[in-house]
Design a protein around this motif. Structure first.
Motif, short mmCIF file in Angstrom:
data_model
loop_
_atom_site.label_atom_id
_atom_site.label_comp_id
_atom_site.label_asym_id
_atom_site.label_seq_id
_atom_site.Cartn_x
_atom_site.Cartn_y
_atom_site.Cartn_z
N PRO A 25 -1.64 7.19 5.10
CA PRO A 25 -2.26 7.83 3.92
C PRO A 25 -1.26 8.02 2.80
O PRO A 25 -0.05 7.98 2.99
N ASP A 26 -1.80 8.20 1.59
CA ASP A 26 -0.94 8.47 0.43
C ASP A 26 -0.46 9.92 0.43
O ASP A 26 0.69 10.20 0.10
N THR A 27 -1.35 10.85 0.77
CA THR A 27 -0.98 12.27 0.83
C THR A 27 -1.55 12.90 2.09
O THR A 27 -2.59 12.48 2.59
N VAL A 28 -0.85 13.91 2.60
CA VAL A 28 -1.29 14.64 3.79
C VAL A 28 -1.18 16.13 3.47
O VAL A 28 -0.20 16.57 2.86
N SER A 29 -2.17 16.91 3.89
CA SER A 29 -2.13 18.34 3.64
C SER A 29 -1.00 18.99 4.44
O SER A 29 -0.50 18.40 5.40
N GLY A 30 -0.65 20.19 4.03
CA GLY A 30 0.48 20.87 4.67
C GLY A 30 0.28 21.08 6.15
O GLY A 30 1.22 20.98 6.93
N ASN A 31 -0.94 21.35 6.57
CA ASN A 31 -1.20 21.58 7.99
C ASN A 31 -1.54 20.29 8.74
O ASN A 31 -1.78 20.32 9.94
N LYS B 214 0.79 -1.23 0.00
CA LYS B 214 0.00 0.00 0.00
C LYS B 214 0.81 1.28 0.00
O LYS B 214 0.38 2.29 -0.51
N ILE B 215 1.99 1.28 0.67
CA ILE B 215 2.76 2.52 0.75
C ILE B 215 3.24 2.92 -0.63
O ILE B 215 3.66 2.09 -1.41
N ALA B 216 3.20 4.17 -0.94
CA ALA B 216 3.65 4.67 -2.23
C ALA B 216 4.76 5.67 -2.02
O ALA B 216 4.85 6.33 -1.00
N ILE B 217 5.61 5.77 -3.01
CA ILE B 217 6.70 6.75 -2.99
C ILE B 217 6.22 7.99 -3.70
O ILE B 217 5.92 7.96 -4.89
N GLN B 218 6.13 9.08 -3.00
CA GLN B 218 5.54 10.29 -3.54
C GLN B 218 6.53 11.06 -4.38
O GLN B 218 7.71 11.11 -4.11
N SER B 219 6.02 11.64 -5.45
CA SER B 219 6.82 12.51 -6.32
C SER B 219 6.44 13.94 -6.06
O SER B 219 5.27 14.32 -6.21
N ASN B 220 7.39 14.75 -5.62
CA ASN B 220 7.10 16.14 -5.31
C ASN B 220 6.67 16.92 -6.55
O ASN B 220 5.94 17.90 -6.47
N PHE C 136 -4.23 18.51 8.51
CA PHE C 136 -5.65 18.38 8.86
C PHE C 136 -6.40 17.51 7.85
O PHE C 136 -7.55 17.15 8.08
N LYS C 137 -5.77 17.16 6.72
CA LYS C 137 -6.49 16.43 5.68
C LYS C 137 -5.59 15.30 5.16
O LYS C 137 -4.44 15.52 4.83
N GLU C 138 -6.14 14.06 5.10
CA GLU C 138 -5.41 12.90 4.61
C GLU C 138 -6.17 12.27 3.46
O GLU C 138 -7.40 12.24 3.46
N THR C 139 -5.43 11.73 2.49
CA THR C 139 -6.02 11.15 1.30
C THR C 139 -5.51 9.73 1.10
O THR C 139 -4.33 9.47 1.22
N TYR C 140 -6.44 8.82 0.79
CA TYR C 140 -6.11 7.43 0.50
C TYR C 140 -6.63 7.10 -0.91
O TYR C 140 -7.83 7.19 -1.17
N GLU C 141 -5.72 6.74 -1.82
CA GLU C 141 -6.11 6.39 -3.19
C GLU C 141 -6.55 4.93 -3.23
O GLU C 141 -5.87 4.05 -2.71
N ARG C 142 -7.70 4.66 -3.89
CA ARG C 142 -8.25 3.30 -3.97
C ARG C 142 -8.06 2.74 -5.37
O ARG C 142 -7.89 3.47 -6.33
N GLU C 143 -8.09 1.40 -5.48
CA GLU C 143 -7.84 0.75 -6.76
C GLU C 143 -8.92 1.05 -7.79
O GLU C 143 -8.66 0.98 -8.99
N ASP C 144 -10.15 1.35 -7.36
CA ASP C 144 -11.22 1.64 -8.34
C ASP C 144 -11.18 3.07 -8.85
O ASP C 144 -12.06 3.50 -9.59
N GLY C 145 -10.17 3.85 -8.48
CA GLY C 145 -10.03 5.22 -8.97
C GLY C 145 -10.61 6.27 -8.05
O GLY C 145 -10.38 7.47 -8.26
N SER C 146 -11.36 5.87 -7.04
CA SER C 146 -11.92 6.85 -6.11
C SER C 146 -10.90 7.21 -5.04
O SER C 146 -9.84 6.60 -4.94
N THR C 147 -11.23 8.20 -4.23
CA THR C 147 -10.31 8.72 -3.22
C THR C 147 -11.02 8.86 -1.90
O THR C 147 -12.10 9.45 -1.82
N VAL C 148 -10.42 8.29 -0.85
CA VAL C 148 -10.95 8.46 0.51
C VAL C 148 -10.27 9.68 1.12
O VAL C 148 -9.05 9.79 1.12
N VAL C 149 -11.08 10.61 1.65
CA VAL C 149 -10.55 11.83 2.25
C VAL C 149 -11.01 11.89 3.70
O VAL C 149 -12.21 11.77 3.99
N LEU C 150 -10.09 12.06 4.63
CA LEU C 150 -10.39 12.21 6.05
C LEU C 150 -9.90 13.58 6.50
O LEU C 150 -8.78 13.98 6.19
N GLN C 151 -10.76 14.29 7.25
CA GLN C 151 -10.41 15.62 7.74
C GLN C 151 -10.40 15.61 9.27
O GLN C 151 -11.28 15.02 9.91
#
Length: 444
Positions: free
Chosen positions: A405-411, A71-77, A413-428
């Motif tokens: 999470p795959d991505t985290v907002s700068g502050n 699940k962990i991904a290597i992020q590209s800036n 307060f917001k986390e994003t999880y990418e799913r295999e079906d193309g949708s995105t889970v967002v937690l605030q």
């Protein structure tokens, strides 16, 4: 392609165990069993390694892959994209396989040019008559060309499409010359060039496995031992000794440049000594048919004994997200959302932040089945992130349940999880780091 790599890994582990067992038991088995059964055993193992058929019902061992692998991904800036670790390993595997195949192909092409330049057709009638006599004795009916080649020092069969018999330029009388011809004709009759090609393909696919490379050397050795056993089975002790002396003369003639797809007559000194011992051993040995059947069935079945639980981890993650999908409905105002006291206490409600003036924390209310839109216009569906985590849970609880999470907002307060079906889970999260809202973006 990633699934093929996983299948290869699931196959190479149990088959490697059998390769190790065969190699360790080989000195003991040689005393009682003929080399021919090992000759066919290595061929079966090679074909099994090439065809990664998995028997799912026979997989008692399941190796849990950590979420960091699946699940962990290597992020590209620069682009914000991600590359899974499995994909990286797959690319490395493909590169290694390509390099190995290219190296072997280059060696074969180079040796082919050398043979073409320095080989000549045999015109000596004595040699041709001995060759025809050897073909009749060995039951070889296919046509094969015999040539002398100054670039080789040992007899060999060379060529895939149109094999030829290459003989070095050295003086041998008919009595010594004939067993050498018979030895090479056995290679030709058994299609040992194709045999070696199959074993090489197994090594190419499993190039990262050192035991498979050791298997290649063992198979090449047993090919020669099996041919020797076929030649000397009707010889008496004196003829066997003369055959060993002929091999020794060829050894002193020099070493030939190695080519994988040829039946090179000489290998290491250790192999030569083993051949002498095998040739002079007049003890009648078992054929090893039963042994071959037992090992072959075990290798075939054990190829599916190990499985990586990547699919199950993904399924559990999706179950934990508890996705609710309903047809699109008009956006509801805050007055239309039921209060906790108006519904049964069976689940947890997630209240869209855009629907109310202030976020609410509801701990024992049911899930609100509604759809909303984000300020950017994305259609979203509200879900309960995990079974045992409700609004008010802290980040650590969320991460322990569904991973990082795959991505985290700068502050933060917001986390994003990418799913295999193309949708995105967002937690605030709120200022205290506890879960405030969660939703899935299902489309634009």
């Amino acid at each position: 392609m990633e699934n093929i790599f996983i299948d290869i890994m699931e196959l190479t582990i149990p088959v490697s165990i059998w390769i190790a067992l065969l190699l360790m038991c080989s000195p003991l088995l040689k005393r009682s069993y003929a080399a021919r059964w090992r000759y066919y055993m290595w061929l079966f193992v090679a074909v099994r390694l090439i065809i990664p058929i998995r028997f799912k019902a026979a997989a008692p061992i399941t190796m849990e892959l950590p979420e960091s692998v699946g699940k962990i991904a290597i992020q590209s800036n620069a682009s914000g994209g991600s590359v899974s670790v499995t994909l990286i390993l797959t690319v490395i595997w493909l590169v290694g396989m390509t390099v190995y195949a290219g190296w072997q192909a280059a060696g074969y092409i180079s040796f082919s040019r050398l043979v073409k330049r320095w080989s000549r057709k045999v015109k000596d009638e004595a040699v041709l008559n001995a060759f025809d006599e050897a073909k009749r004795e060995m039951g070889v009916k296919r046509e094969i060309e015999i040539k002398t080649c100054s670039a080789v020092t040992t007899p060999m069969i060379f060529g895939i499409v149109k094999p030829m018999l290459l003989m070095p330029k050295m003086e041998l009388n008919k009595e010594d010359f004939k067993p050498i011809l018979c030895h090479e004709l056995v290679h030709f009759k058994r299609n040992d060039i194709i045999y070696k090609l199959l074993v090489m393909c197994a090594v190419m696919i499993h190039w990262f496995n050192p035991l498979v490379h050791i298997m290649l050397k063992a198979a090449n050795r047993d090919i020669e031992l099996a041919c020797d056993a076929e030649i000397v089975k009707s010889m008496d002790g004196e003829l066997r000794q003369r055959y060993c002396e002929t091999i020794l003369r060829i050894v002193h003639n020099g070493r030939t440049r190695a080519c994988a797809l040829s039946t090179c007559f000489i290998f290491s000194k250790k192999t030569v000594l083993e051949r002498f011992k095998n040739i002079l051993d007049e003890k009648i040995k078992r054929s090893g048919v039963i042994m071959f059947c037992v090992v072959a069935v075990s290798v075939a079945v054990s190829g599916g004994a190990v499985g990586f639980a990547t699919e199950r981890i993904a399924e559990e993650l999706e179950e934990n997200l508890q996705i609710i999908e309903r047809p699109a409905e008009p956006q509801k105002s805050s007055e239309e959302i039921p209060e906790p006291s108006e519904v049964p206490e069976s689940d947890t409600a997630y209240v869209p932040e855009s629907s109310v003036t202030e976020p609410k924390t509801v701990e024992t209310a049911p899930r609100v089945k509604t759809e909303q839109s984000t300020p950017e216009g994305d259609q979203i569906k509200w879900v309960q992130p995990v079974n045992d985590v409700s609004i008010g849970a802290d980040k650590q609880e969320i991460h322990d349940a569904i991973g990082e999470p795959d991505t985290v907002s700068g502050n933060g307060f917001k986390e994003t999880y990418e799913r295999e079906d193309g949708s995105t889970v967002v937690l605030q999260y709120d200022d205290n780091g506890t879960l405030d809202t969660g939703y899935i973006v299902v489309g634009e």
